[in-house]
Scaffold this motif. Structure first.
Motif, mmCIF file in Angstrom:
data_model
loop_
_atom_site.group_PDB
_atom_site.id
_atom_site.type_symbol
_atom_site.label_atom_id
_atom_site.label_comp_id
_atom_site.label_asym_id
_atom_site.label_seq_id
_atom_site.Cartn_x
_atom_site.Cartn_y
_atom_site.Cartn_z
ATOM 1 N N SER A 49 -25.771 23.100 9.206
ATOM 2 C CA SER A 49 -26.091 24.030 10.296
ATOM 3 C C SER A 49 -26.561 25.396 9.811
ATOM 4 O O SER A 49 -26.858 26.263 10.620
ATOM 5 C CB SER A 49 -24.866 24.217 11.194
ATOM 6 O OG SER A 49 -24.563 23.011 11.849
ATOM 7 N N GLY A 50 -26.590 25.588 8.513
ATOM 8 C CA GLY A 50 -27.063 26.861 7.973
ATOM 9 C C GLY A 50 -25.918 27.756 7.525
ATOM 10 O O GLY A 50 -24.759 27.330 7.484
ATOM 11 N N HIS A 51 -26.252 28.974 7.182
ATOM 12 C CA HIS A 51 -25.248 29.912 6.674
ATOM 13 C C HIS A 51 -25.635 31.344 7.054
ATOM 14 O O HIS A 51 -26.754 31.612 7.452
ATOM 15 C CB HIS A 51 -25.105 29.787 5.156
ATOM 16 C CG HIS A 51 -26.343 30.171 4.408
ATOM 17 N ND1 HIS A 51 -27.343 29.279 4.119
ATOM 18 C CD2 HIS A 51 -26.752 31.365 3.909
ATOM 19 C CE1 HIS A 51 -28.307 29.888 3.465
ATOM 20 N NE2 HIS A 51 -27.981 31.171 3.323
ATOM 21 N N LEU A 52 -24.653 32.218 6.928
ATOM 22 C CA LEU A 52 -24.880 33.650 7.081
ATOM 23 C C LEU A 52 -25.044 34.253 5.700
ATOM 24 O O LEU A 52 -24.400 33.802 4.751
ATOM 25 C CB LEU A 52 -23.684 34.322 7.752
ATOM 26 C CG LEU A 52 -23.330 33.889 9.165
ATOM 27 C CD1 LEU A 52 -22.029 34.548 9.598
ATOM 28 C CD2 LEU A 52 -24.449 34.250 10.119
ATOM 29 N N ALA A 53 -25.865 35.265 5.580
ATOM 30 C CA ALA A 53 -26.010 36.005 4.323
ATOM 31 C C ALA A 53 -25.601 37.446 4.582
ATOM 32 O O ALA A 53 -26.188 38.121 5.440
ATOM 33 C CB ALA A 53 -27.447 35.934 3.815
#
Length: 62
Positions: free
Chosen positions: A38-42
């Motif tokens: 689902s993706g990630h935060l940076a």
């Protein structure tokens, strides 16, 4: 770049609340270990340090 993800020491395996972190060079990646596709935060290192401080003080619970 291939990221190396590791489970956060603050993850709660009992409650299924697992967060993974990765060093992204100039930022820190955060993702849900149950749904890595689902993706990630940076976050900047400064923002990550602030987030950790709030987590350690248990200030993020509703």
């Amino acid at each position: 770049m291939s990221l190396v993800w590791r489970k956060s020491s603050r993850s709660n395996t009992q409650g299924n609340e697992c967060v993974e972190v990765a060093d992204m060079g100039e930022s820190v990646g955060l993702r849900d270990s149950k749904s890595p596709e689902s993706g990630h935060l940076a976050l900047t290192p400064e923002a990550f340090a602030t987030l950790l401080a709030h987590v350690k003080r248990d200030e993020l619970r509703p």
